[in-house]
Enzyme design. Structure first.
Site, PDB file in Angstrom:
ATOM      1  N   LEU A 118       0.826  -1.198   0.000  1.00 55.00           N
ATOM      2  CA  LEU A 118       0.000   0.000   0.000  1.00 55.00           C
ATOM      3  C   LEU A 118       0.862   1.251   0.000  1.00 55.00           C
ATOM      4  CD1 LEU A 118      -2.854  -0.962   2.502  1.00 55.00           C
ATOM      5  CD2 LEU A 118      -2.694  -1.357   0.026  1.00 55.00           C
ATOM      6  N   GLY A 158       1.879  -9.462   5.958  1.00 53.89           N
ATOM      7  CA  GLY A 158       2.198  -8.743   7.185  1.00 53.89           C
ATOM      8  C   GLY A 158       2.245  -7.257   6.900  1.00 53.89           C
ATOM      9  N   GLY A 159       2.057  -6.434   7.924  1.00 47.45           N
ATOM     10  CA  GLY A 159       2.070  -4.992   7.713  1.00 47.45           C
ATOM     11  C   GLY A 159       1.031  -4.593   6.682  1.00 47.45           C
ATOM     12  N   ASP A 160       1.472  -3.836   5.667  1.00 44.15           N
ATOM     13  CA  ASP A 160       0.553  -3.423   4.596  1.00 44.15           C
ATOM     14  C   ASP A 160       0.872  -4.141   3.286  1.00 44.15           C
ATOM     15  OD1 ASP A 160       2.964  -2.155   4.202  1.00 44.15           O
ATOM     16  OD2 ASP A 160       2.095  -0.280   3.497  1.00 44.15           O
ATOM     17  N   GLU A 161       1.417  -5.354   3.397  1.00 42.70           N
ATOM     18  CA  GLU A 161       1.747  -6.154   2.215  1.00 42.70           C
ATOM     19  C   GLU A 161       0.757  -7.302   2.041  1.00 42.70           C
ATOM     20  OE1 GLU A 161       6.419  -5.852   0.964  1.00 42.70           O
ATOM     21  OE2 GLU A 161       5.775  -7.533   2.191  1.00 42.70           O
TER      22      GLU A 161
END
Length: 248
Positions: A118, A158-161
């Protein structure tokens, strides 16, 4: 259905046997005359087995097995699912990617891996807080899932992936490339639509790195992910909000 404890299982079995045995004791004096040729303990044992087996199965064994299967299913779901977005997690994605690699290798029908990062997500967290960031991730997850075919798989690394595994793009590399690019563009467009959170419109973009499968040397999941990641960062370097296919 609540799971039966060991104490409940024992209690139900003992209660069933006791009640059935009581009924048998009451019935024994009234059995047909022909039964008098058989020993009473034998008759008692046979009736006890015949009458208790279905009751114990329906009241004890079946509820225990169903509850046990439900717990195993839930454990498996939690092990393979991202807790925030309820998409496939990294572990499940990589196991499914290995299957996809095998399929494209044996069937000679191309596939693709899309790695989605993102754009502008850090600013969302900084400006609106992590609660808003989580809400954006959940909404993006719903949008990605709604745009892919049922045979494909979307997950969160994970995170924005996020990652999308695409099946059956055909045996022609050129057509597979066009199809993968079309899916990536559709996902980018969908992600770019505003997210409404607490009355505020929040916008993020998406950078997509793509890697085709089945048209070159066979690679493992880790190497394919690195290639898709390299393609994705190539887009990031160009300002983001686009798609790029990995190329040697």
């Amino acid at each position: 259905m609540a799971r039966l404890s060991t104490r409940q299982v024992v209690f139900r079995i003992v209660l069933t046997i006791s009640l059935v045995e009581l009924v048998i004791m009451l019935l024994l004096p009234h059995l047909p005359q022909a039964w008098s040729n058989y020993p009473v303990p034998l008759i008692d044992t046979l009736l006890l087995a015949l009458l208790t087996t279905p009751v114990i199965y329906l009241w004890v064994i079946q509820p225990f097995v169903l509850a046990h299967d439900r717990v195993l299913s839930e454990v498996n779901r939690l092990a393979n699912t991202d807790p925030l977005t309820h998409l496939a997690n990294r572990r499940f994605l990589f196991s499914r990617m290995e299957l996809l690699i095998d399929q494209v290798g044996s069937n000679r029908i191309g596939g693709a891996v899309l790695l989605i990062d993102l754009d502008g997500f850090k600013q969302v967290n900084d400006q609106y807080g992590h609660h808003a960031g989580d809400a954006v991730l959940v909404e993006v997850a719903k949008r990605l899932r709604s745009e892919i075919r049922g045979e494909d798989l979307v997950g969160r690394l994970g995170g924005d992936e996020f990652m999308v595994l695409i099946h059956r793009l055909g045996a022609d590399e050129g057509k597979a490339l066009v199809a993968a690019r079309g899916i990536a563009d559709k996902l980018i467009e969908r992600v770019a639509q505003p997210v409404l959170i607490d009355g505020t419109e929040i916008r993020v973009g998406a950078s997509v790195g793509a890697c085709l499968l089945g048209f070159g040397a066979r690679l493992d999941a880790e190497m394919i992910t690195r290639q898709a990641d390299a393609a994705m960062y190539r887009i990031k370097e160009q300002g983001g909000k686009g798609a790029f296919l990995f190329s040697e």
